[in-house]
Design an enzyme around this catalytic site. Structure first.
Site, short mmCIF file in Angstrom:
data_model
loop_
_atom_site.label_atom_id
_atom_site.label_comp_id
_atom_site.label_asym_id
_atom_site.label_seq_id
_atom_site.Cartn_x
_atom_site.Cartn_y
_atom_site.Cartn_z
NE ARG A 163 -5.30 -5.35 -11.84
CZ ARG A 163 -5.43 -4.87 -12.32
NH1 ARG A 163 -6.38 -4.63 -10.81
NH2 ARG A 163 -4.76 -3.29 -11.96
NE ARG A 169 -8.30 -3.38 -5.78
CZ ARG A 169 -7.66 -2.44 -6.59
NH1 ARG A 169 -6.43 -2.65 -7.40
NH2 ARG A 169 -8.75 -1.45 -6.38
CE LYS A 194 -5.07 1.39 -4.62
NZ LYS A 194 -4.86 1.68 -6.20
CE LYS A 202 -3.20 -2.15 -4.80
NZ LYS A 202 -2.10 -1.59 -5.80
CB CYS A 213 2.46 1.83 -14.69
SG CYS A 213 2.41 3.16 -15.42
CB CYS A 227 -3.48 3.27 -17.50
SG CYS A 227 -4.76 3.48 -15.43
CB CYS A 262 -0.65 8.51 -12.89
SG CYS A 262 -1.87 7.02 -12.16
CB CYS A 290 0.15 0.58 -10.92
SG CYS A 290 -1.35 0.69 -10.97
#
Length: 574
Positions: free
Chosen positions: A84, A154, A218, A220, A438, A444, A483, A487
């Site tokens: 990414r 990110r 993470k 964002k 997603c 994935c 899931c 995302c």
């Protein structure tokens, strides 16, 4: 920015998650990645490096469609990486685009470019011998993938506003500044992938903002320009809402603590809206960004990663405590939030004219997947446009692509190319343009059910239900994810399907058009037939019983199909 002592009473006590060990022992993200690259006995990365490559913008994956067959042949899974890129604000030049197009065609297993919900592009299916070449190719064209995954800040999103060009340019510049300010300072990326010089004498750099163990989870960040909420602010830890006066940016309202990931069956996890801390002027922006990050760094949960995101830190230590800590660290007092309103979050598909007399064409790219299909050579079409386009491209957080800055005399040629390659399809419904998925299967490793590959079929069914109930001109914000990790941002949809197992989904209802409300669980573990039966009944009721101009998400809450989620920690699981 001032420094403060850490209050031990606000730190979660207990055995640290193993990720904390591997980050602390990684020599600031170096690990033994270089040694793994030289190991030709396996196509994958071993032990800690499997996690560490994420900080370099990559995830190790394999093709799950052929995993069982390879096991029968006593072969390891077909390991590859997904990369990414870091593209703050999603802006990319035609020259850069042609470079990534060429690499994807020649050096990836799938031959595609995917525009993601993080407003950047991804390569899928890069085998180990091509990984270093990939980074060096991107670097040659001014692109990197530093900190687009892992426990760091990110890729920074920015509203893709092609109309108010001057305001967008200001906001975009701040998105770039925030991204650079919060980046890891380690030279590991350059050393490993770009053959940069090794640190002398075993010296290890410092990470003044992220710390030696980086963030607990993470993180964002977005910059958003009202009235468009196209970046879905409530899916992000830190958001800067642009406040303008007379068309000039004067500062930001700061929203903290949004996030959508959860875990099936774990009521300690939940999606959460971001909290409005107040207004700051432009000169305080970077200090406030760093203060939010360092507060989360010091007080985020490093014991349980499922409760490590900023949203849980806010609820555990209290919003007022977190906000006061940010003010002290930044040396800034938030003032009252300035008035703003979100009126939508979809992209304006088709041509629009900006205030600079330039024209902008937004192309709808279903699930962001650019590939040459037998009847629609989409990827080749964008490459042909890139060869003649004099402006730039803007990837959107809704997985679409804007051909920005087109002069009047160039419009016809660009539209001709777009139509010839299937990039403009007048038959696309508004419903299709407001649906998202997603990646999910086959790449994935977290996917429990199909999403991207299933979306076209499911949207066809939803379009059929809208037509059946004479609602063809309406649309519902509809999202499918494989899931519950967030995302595809299903937890900000009016209808969100969250994968539970093969062919089975939990159904969430009650988000709104503007992206300012979390939906609530309606039914669990439904297959397609059961989902469509429920939606048939609900969409029929919506058509018959709704108030004037009442959206689907508002309707299901008003009539009591689901309760409104106001405070997630209280309402989401009750």
């Amino acid at each position: 920015m001032s420094t403060t002592e850490i209050n031990p009473d606000l730190v979660v006590d207990g055995k640290l998650a193993d990720n904390e060990r591997l980050k602390g022992q990684s020599e600031l993200l170096r690990g033994t990645i270089t040694q793994d690259l030289g190991d030709q006995m396996t196509g994958g990365f071993t032990a800690d490096n499997f996690q560490l490559i994420r900080f370099h913008g990559m995830y190790q994956q394999d093709d799950r469609d052929i995993r069982a067959e390879r096991q029968k042949q006593k072969l390891e899974p077909l390991h590859n990486v997904m990369l990414r890129a870091r593209m703050p604000g999603g802006i990319i030049t035609p020259k850069q685009w042609l470079a990534i197009d060429k690499f994807s065609q020649e050096k990836t297993s799938y031959g595609s470019i995917r525009i993601t919900t993080r407003q950047t592009f991804q390569f899928h299916g890069v085998l180990k011998p091509n990984i270093k070449l990939m980074h060096q190719t991107l670097n040659e064209y001014g692109i990197d993938s530093i900190a687009t995954a892992g426990d760091v800040n990110r890729n920074v999103l920015c509203t893709s506003n092609p109309v108010e060009s001057e305001l967008h340019q200001e906001a975009y510049e701040w998105a770039k500044k925030i991204s650079e300010h919060l980046l890891p300072k380690t030279k590991a990326y350059a050393e490993i992938w770009l053959d940069g010089e090794k640190m002398q004498g075993g010296k290890v750099e410092e990470e003044p903002i992220l710390g030696s163990n980086y963030l607990p989870r993470k993180f964002k960040t977005t910059v958003v320009i009202p009235p468009q909420n196209d970046v879905d602010v409530h899916a992000n830890d830190l958001n800067f809402v642009a406040i303008a006066e007379n068309g000039k940016l004067v500062g930001f309202n700061v929203l903290v603590g949004g996030g959508l990931a959860m875990t099936h069956g774990d009521k300690s996890t939940y999606p959460r809206k971001a909290e409005d801390f107040g207004f700051v002027s432009l000169e305080n922006t970077l200090d406030v960004a760093a203060a939010v990050v360092t507060t989360q760094r010091d007080y985020g949960n490093r014991v349980n990663r499922k409760n490590a995101k900023t949203k849980y830190t806010l609820d555990r230590i209290g919003v007022d405590v977190f906000k006061a800590e940010v003010e002290e660290r930044a040396g800034v007092k938030f003032s009252d939030s300035r008035a703003y309103e979100f009126t939508g979050r979809g992209d304006r598909i088709g041509w629009v004219e900006g205030i600079d007399n330039k024209h902008h064409l937004t192309l709808f790219i279903q699930s962001g997947r650019l590939l040459d299909y037998p009847d629609k050579p989409l990827k080749s079409g964008v490459a042909e446009i890139a060869k003649i386009h004099k402006g730039d491209f803007r990837m959107t957080a809704n997985q679409n692509l804007i051909i920005a800055g087109v002069a009047e005399q160039d419009k016809a040629k660009i539209e001709e190319i777009a139509r010839a390659h299937g990039l403009i399809d007048d038959n696309n419904s508004v419903q299709r343009e407001n649906s998202m998925a997603c990646v999910s299967l086959p790449t994935c490793p977290l996917a429990m059910a199909e999403a991207e590959r299933y979306l076209p079929t499911m949207i066809g069914h939803v379009e059929g239900l809208l037509a059946k109930h004479e609602l063809t001109d309406e649309h519902i914000i509809f999202r499918i994810v494989g899931c519950p990790n967030g995302c595809g941002r299903a937890m900000l949809a009016e209808i969100g399907l969250v994968g539970k197992g093969p062919g089975k989904y939990n159904v969430y209802l009650g988000g709104n058009k503007n992206g300012t409300r979390i939906p609530k669980l309606f039914k669990e573990n439904l297959d397609e037939q059961a989902i469509l039966a429920e939606l048939d009944q609900l969409i029929g009721r919506w058509g018959r019983e709704r108030n004037e101009n009442e959206d689907f998400g508002d309707f299901v809450i008003r009539v009591g199909v689901v309760a409104e989620v106001i405070v997630s920690v209280r309402d989401f699981h009750d």
